[in-house]
Design a protein around this motif. Structure first.
Motif, PDB file in Angstrom:
ATOM      1  N   MET A   1       0.856  -1.192   0.000  1.00 50.27           N
ATOM      2  CA  MET A   1       0.000   0.000   0.000  1.00 50.27           C
ATOM      3  C   MET A   1       0.884   1.231   0.000  1.00 50.27           C
ATOM      4  N   MET A   2       0.601   2.170  -0.907  1.00 55.73           N
ATOM      5  CA  MET A   2       1.397   3.387  -1.027  1.00 55.73           C
ATOM      6  C   MET A   2       0.474   4.598  -1.095  1.00 55.73           C
ATOM      7  N   ASN A   3       0.877   5.680  -0.416  1.00 54.88           N
ATOM      8  CA  ASN A   3       0.174   6.957  -0.508  1.00 54.88           C
ATOM      9  C   ASN A   3       0.960   7.894  -1.406  1.00 54.88           C
ATOM     10  N   PHE A   4       0.261   8.533  -2.350  1.00 52.27           N
ATOM     11  CA  PHE A   4       0.891   9.461  -3.277  1.00 52.27           C
ATOM     12  C   PHE A   4       0.239  10.839  -3.141  1.00 52.27           C
ATOM     13  N   PRO A   5       1.018  11.869  -2.760  1.00 55.89           N
ATOM     14  CA  PRO A   5       0.449  13.221  -2.686  1.00 55.89           C
ATOM     15  C   PRO A   5       0.108  13.743  -4.077  1.00 55.89           C
ATOM     16  N   LEU A   6      -1.015  14.448  -4.180  1.00 59.20           N
ATOM     17  CA  LEU A   6      -1.462  15.035  -5.439  1.00 59.20           C
ATOM     18  C   LEU A   6      -1.392  16.552  -5.370  1.00 59.20           C
ATOM     19  N   SER A   7      -0.957  17.161  -6.448  1.00 65.69           N
ATOM     20  CA  SER A   7      -1.003  18.609  -6.615  1.00 65.69           C
ATOM     21  C   SER A   7      -1.301  18.875  -8.084  1.00 65.69           C
ATOM     22  N   LEU A   8      -2.581  19.150  -8.377  1.00 67.23           N
ATOM     23  CA  LEU A   8      -3.048  19.259  -9.754  1.00 67.23           C
ATOM     24  C   LEU A   8      -3.588  20.654 -10.028  1.00 67.23           C
ATOM     25  N   THR A   9      -2.903  21.394 -10.890  1.00 72.50           N
ATOM     26  CA  THR A   9      -3.440  22.680 -11.320  1.00 72.50           C
ATOM     27  C   THR A   9      -4.679  22.437 -12.185  1.00 72.50           C
ATOM     28  N   VAL A  10      -5.331  23.513 -12.588  1.00 71.49           N
ATOM     29  CA  VAL A  10      -6.575  23.395 -13.362  1.00 71.49           C
ATOM     30  C   VAL A  10      -6.388  22.518 -14.592  1.00 71.49           C
ATOM     31  N   THR A  11      -5.252  22.652 -15.263  1.00 67.48           N
ATOM     32  CA  THR A  11      -4.977  21.860 -16.465  1.00 67.48           C
ATOM     33  C   THR A  11      -3.843  20.854 -16.213  1.00 67.48           C
ATOM     34  N   GLY A  12      -3.544  20.589 -14.942  1.00 69.92           N
ATOM     35  CA  GLY A  12      -2.388  19.782 -14.603  1.00 69.92           C
ATOM     36  C   GLY A  12      -2.601  18.289 -14.793  1.00 69.92           C
ATOM     37  N   MET A  13      -1.476  17.573 -14.964  1.00 66.34           N
ATOM     38  CA  MET A  13      -1.472  16.118 -15.066  1.00 66.34           C
ATOM     39  C   MET A  13      -0.326  15.593 -14.206  1.00 66.34           C
ATOM     40  N   GLN A  14      -0.600  14.505 -13.481  1.00 66.83           N
ATOM     41  CA  GLN A  14       0.430  13.913 -12.630  1.00 66.83           C
ATOM     42  C   GLN A  14       0.536  12.427 -12.913  1.00 66.83           C
ATOM     43  N   ILE A  82      -2.733   3.580  -3.396  1.00 68.48           N
ATOM     44  CA  ILE A  82      -2.703   2.477  -4.356  1.00 68.48           C
ATOM     45  C   ILE A  82      -2.304   1.196  -3.631  1.00 68.48           C
ATOM     46  N   ALA A  83      -3.124   0.147  -3.849  1.00 75.24           N
ATOM     47  CA  ALA A  83      -2.880  -1.136  -3.176  1.00 75.24           C
ATOM     48  C   ALA A  83      -3.713  -2.205  -3.846  1.00 75.24           C
ATOM     49  N   ASP A  84      -3.966  -3.311  -3.131  1.00 76.65           N
ATOM     50  CA  ASP A  84      -4.893  -4.349  -3.562  1.00 76.65           C
ATOM     51  C   ASP A  84      -6.145  -4.251  -2.702  1.00 76.65           C
ATOM     52  N   GLY A  85      -7.320  -4.513  -3.294  1.00 73.99           N
ATOM     53  CA  GLY A  85      -8.553  -4.451  -2.519  1.00 73.99           C
ATOM     54  C   GLY A  85      -9.753  -4.307  -3.415  1.00 73.99           C
ATOM     55  N   GLY A  86     -10.873  -3.911  -2.852  1.00 72.98           N
ATOM     56  CA  GLY A  86     -12.122  -3.805  -3.593  1.00 72.98           C
ATOM     57  C   GLY A  86     -12.651  -2.395  -3.634  1.00 72.98           C
ATOM     58  N   PHE A  87     -13.560  -2.164  -4.544  1.00 72.62           N
ATOM     59  CA  PHE A  87     -14.190  -0.853  -4.669  1.00 72.62           C
ATOM     60  C   PHE A  87     -15.092  -0.578  -3.479  1.00 72.62           C
ATOM     61  N   PHE A  88     -15.051   0.657  -2.993  1.00 72.51           N
ATOM     62  CA  PHE A  88     -16.067   1.104  -2.051  1.00 72.51           C
ATOM     63  C   PHE A  88     -16.175   2.616  -2.144  1.00 72.51           C
ATOM     64  N   ASP A  89     -17.254   3.146  -1.589  1.00 76.15           N
ATOM     65  CA  ASP A  89     -17.529   4.581  -1.637  1.00 76.15           C
ATOM     66  C   ASP A  89     -18.037   4.980  -0.265  1.00 76.15           C
ATOM     67  N   ASN A  90     -17.209   5.708   0.506  1.00 79.63           N
ATOM     68  CA  ASN A  90     -17.630   6.092   1.845  1.00 79.63           C
ATOM     69  C   ASN A  90     -18.096   7.539   1.928  1.00 79.63           C
ATOM     70  N   ARG A  91     -18.392   8.119   0.762  1.00 79.78           N
ATOM     71  CA  ARG A  91     -18.943   9.475   0.781  1.00 79.78           C
ATOM     72  C   ARG A  91     -20.386   9.415   1.275  1.00 79.78           C
ATOM     73  N   VAL A  92     -20.698  10.221   2.324  1.00 80.03           N
ATOM     74  CA  VAL A  92     -22.034  10.269   2.887  1.00 80.03           C
ATOM     75  C   VAL A  92     -22.412  11.723   3.090  1.00 80.03           C
ATOM     76  N   THR A  93     -23.718  11.956   3.253  1.00 73.84           N
ATOM     77  CA  THR A  93     -24.174  13.311   3.508  1.00 73.84           C
ATOM     78  C   THR A  93     -24.300  13.541   4.998  1.00 73.84           C
TER      79      THR A  93
END
Length: 248
Positions: A1-14, A82-93
């Motif tokens: 399992m790895m954590n990757f920091p993101l910094s994306l400008t409006v038109t940016g690609m990483q 990024i790792a191994d596992g399954g899809f889930f969505d923990n976004r709640v209102t």
């Protein structure tokens, strides 16, 4: 399992070079704008993700990802796992979304505290102010403020359209070590600043008065929130708690 920091400008690609079959958009914020990202794998898959969403590839593994700013509204700062596992969505209102949103704003460098102090001046009142200068392109969303004085005094909270006194400092990031805010702490001695009185309060000597808003106050560029004590020679210290959004 790895954590990757993101910094994306409006038109940016990483690009992200990592073998795996599971992607989780762990945290992300665009300062109140759309924080959605687009993830393309080197296998041809494409996903649009919001913070808290992810995907898993069955019976396949990618080696490289291409991550872009899908919202295209403001710079996105966040973390991709990024790792191994399954899809889930923990976004709640509701309350959990509010708490997570606040944390994400702090992680993205969009949440601030502005504080300062002004000594008293005989025959004059005293002002603390959060000021949003013209041309910042940001609005300041105030959730709370606090004041204290060595003397008991009545105070007015004023919506002002001009700065007052002298600038002491810019607001500091709640992400310790992060960049400072465009918002500025000003303070001065004199009469009350011109503007609409939003609230009148009474402060007890040497005690902190704190006000948290059920709905936040919003400062667009060229506006300030001033705390004015009319007590002759009174001192005044305080802070403002707020976050920044793009003023669209």
């Amino acid at each position: 399992m790895m954590n990757f920091p993101l910094s994306l400008t409006v038109t940016g690609m990483q690009p992200v070079s990592q073998v795996g079959n599971y992607v989780y958009y762990k945290a992300g914020s665009a300062g109140g704008a759309d924080p959605s990202i687009k993830v393309n794998t080197d296998l041809g898959d494409e996903y649009i993700l919001m913070p808290g969403q992810g995907f898993r590839l069955d019976n396949a593994k990618f080696s490289n990802l291409r991550v872009t700013n899908a919202g295209g509204q403001a710079t996105i700062l966040g973390v991709l796992l990024i790792a191994d596992g399954g899809f889930f969505d923990n976004r709640v209102t509701g309350s959990v979304e509010i708490i997570d949103g606040g944390k994400n704003r702090t992680l993205a460098g969009g949440a601030f505290l502005a504080s300062g102090y002004k000594s008293g001046s005989a025959g004059n009142g005293v002002v603390n102010m959060l000021w949003n200068p013209i041309g910042t392109g940001k609005r300041l969303v105030i959730s709370a403020f606090a004041v204290n004085s060595a003397t008991s005094t009545a105070m007015n909270v004023i919506a002002a359209t001009a700065s007052y006194g002298a600038k002491q400092a810019n607001g500091n990031s709640k992400m310790l070590g992060g960049a400072q805010s465009v918002g500025e702490f000003w303070a001065g001695n004199g009469t009350a600043p011109a503007g609409t009185v939003m609230l009148s309060i009474s402060a007890i000597a040497a005690q902190v008065f704190e006000k948290k808003f059920a709905e936040p106050l919003v400062l667009r560029p060229g506006n300030g929130l001033a705390i004015f004590s009319g007590g002759s020679g009174a001192d005044l210290g305080g802070y403002f708690e707020y976050f920044e959004e793009t003023d669209a």
